[in-house]
Design an enzyme around this catalytic site. Structure first.
Site, short mmCIF file in Angstrom:
data_model
loop_
_atom_site.label_atom_id
_atom_site.label_comp_id
_atom_site.label_asym_id
_atom_site.label_seq_id
_atom_site.Cartn_x
_atom_site.Cartn_y
_atom_site.Cartn_z
N HIS A 107 10.89 32.67 22.16
CA HIS A 107 9.43 32.78 22.18
C HIS A 107 8.91 33.14 20.79
O HIS A 107 9.56 33.87 20.03
CB HIS A 107 8.99 33.85 23.18
CG HIS A 107 9.24 33.48 24.61
ND1 HIS A 107 8.46 32.57 25.28
CD2 HIS A 107 10.19 33.88 25.49
CE1 HIS A 107 8.90 32.43 26.52
NE2 HIS A 107 9.96 33.22 26.67
N GLY A 150 18.38 35.70 22.36
CA GLY A 150 17.74 34.41 22.17
C GLY A 150 16.38 34.33 22.83
O GLY A 150 15.79 33.25 22.91
N LYS A 151 15.87 35.47 23.30
CA LYS A 151 14.59 35.45 23.99
C LYS A 151 13.40 35.34 23.05
O LYS A 151 12.34 34.83 23.43
CB LYS A 151 14.45 36.73 24.85
CG LYS A 151 15.47 36.84 25.97
CD LYS A 151 15.36 38.18 26.69
CE LYS A 151 16.37 38.27 27.83
NZ LYS A 151 16.31 39.59 28.51
N VAL A 152 13.56 35.85 21.84
CA VAL A 152 12.48 35.84 20.84
C VAL A 152 13.00 35.22 19.55
O VAL A 152 14.12 35.51 19.12
CB VAL A 152 11.97 37.27 20.57
CG1 VAL A 152 10.94 37.28 19.45
CG2 VAL A 152 11.37 37.87 21.85
#
Length: 363
Positions: free
Chosen positions: A274, A302-304
């Site tokens: 994101h 790996g979310k941001v």
């Protein structure tokens, strides 16, 4: 002379004066500590997350709608096109219906005698009070609605809430009220609304009870996982941005953030995370819980997007304080955006994700 003036702005706020508007107050007086973080949150949301028609997802935890924040803040953000999709606890959506059905909730006190309240048939959510009949009547509304033929099948929670929102919107119209319900606004503006744990609320409880009466309604949680990932992938693959506006923490926070690991880790599709992360929370990071996990920790999953980490903001403040202020600031500083109506493009987004997944080498 100090070298600080070459790196940082001088801390010299203007005196607060009579008649100051919210946006000006934030820009001039919120200069340090969590006041500064709240000002950063306002600017991040308004200047970057909403820029260039970026896609904004919101997660809701805590008893926000019973306190009236659905009507006061979330619906205005949806109407202005500032929130494109939502993940909520089921409880927030259940209590949201009280307002859409014209029921009465009251501002009370957290210091009442709960044994006495129980005897008098009064429900308490901290300092919000309402009659027990509000629950019974809302339950009856849900059970009556979900007996309709259109509900007799498996569906994602976004479709379920869209259909349910249509009935709430119809009730609002008959009662001569408007813009009171998040569910009704989701239907009106095409904002997909998911819940990460559909059995964990009175809505889910009523659906479960009706299953004992041979209702065929089932929540397709697999569809939810893939559909939310599809929304994010469609936003990123088209050259746009994907932002998360997290109110509280809990399961909805993880569900909105796990869209990127679903794309990258599970499906094997190249992505970076994101673009913008904004959270209002009172949870601490040192306990190891997801609610207090920092955006830096989210980068490791790996979310941001790591390149966007400097823009991430965590505002350690009660959501009931932060959300109205951020809403007022955004409405004052940014013109409304046309509703994206992402719900109407569900199948398009899903097919796009499926096409990329089939091309990946992930087995």
């Amino acid at each position: 002379m100090s070298s600080l003036n070459k790196k940082f702005p001088r801390l010299l706020p203007k005196p607060i004066r009579r008649g100051m508007k919210v946006a000006e107050l934030i820009d001039t007086a919120f200069k340090a500590y969590n006041g500064a973080r709240l000002a950063e949150a306002c600017r991040l949301f308004t200047e970057k997350m909403l820029a260039k028609n970026g896609t904004v997802g919101m997660s809701l935890t805590g008893a926000l709608t019973p306190a009236g924040l659905g009507r006061a803040a979330i619906v205005p953000l949806m109407k202005a096109g500032f929130v494109d999709w939502i993940i909520s606890t089921g409880a927030n959506l259940y209590h949201d219906m009280h307002y859409g059905l014209g029921m009465q909730l009251f501002a009370g006190s957290p210091f009442l005698d709960d044994v006495e309240l129980r005897r008098d048939g009064i429900i308490r959510i901290y300092d919000v009070l309402f009659d027990y009949d509000v629950l019974l009547d809302t339950d009856a509304f849900v059970r009556n609605v979900i007996q309709a033929p259109e509900f007799q099948r498996a569906m994602g929670t976004d479709e379920f809430h869209f259909l349910l929102g249509r009935y709430v919107a119809e009730r609002e119209k008959r009662l001569g009220i408007k813009e009171t319900s998040v569910l009704a606004a989701g239907y009106q503006f095409g904002v997909p609304i998911f819940t990460s744990s559909p059995g964990d609320s009175s809505i889910g409880m009523n659906v479960a009870a009706m299953a004992l009466r041979d209702s065929k309604l089932l929540f397709d949680v697999n569809r939810d996982v893939n559909q939310t990932a599809a929304i994010v992938y469609a936003a990123k693959s088209s050259g746009g941005t994907s932002s998360v506006f997290i109110l509280g923490g809990g399961s909805p926070k993880n569900f909105i953030l796990q869209t990127e690991p679903q794309i990258q880790e599970v499906m094997g599709i190249e992505e970076r995370g994101h673009d913008y992360f904004l959270q209002c929370t009172d949870a601490r990071p040192d306990t190891g819980g997801l609610s207090g996990a920092t955006p830096g920790e989210a980068v490791s999953w790996g979310k941001v997007d790591p390149d966007r980490l400097p823009d991430a903001v965590v505002c350690y403040l009660d959501t009931t304080v932060a959300l109205p202020i951020i809403t007022a600031y955004a409405l004052a500083k940014h013109k409304p955006r046309p509703p994206r109506r992402l719900y109407d493009r569900r199948e398009e987004f899903m097919q796009l994700l499926l096409k990329e997944y089939r091309k990946s080498k992930r087995k």
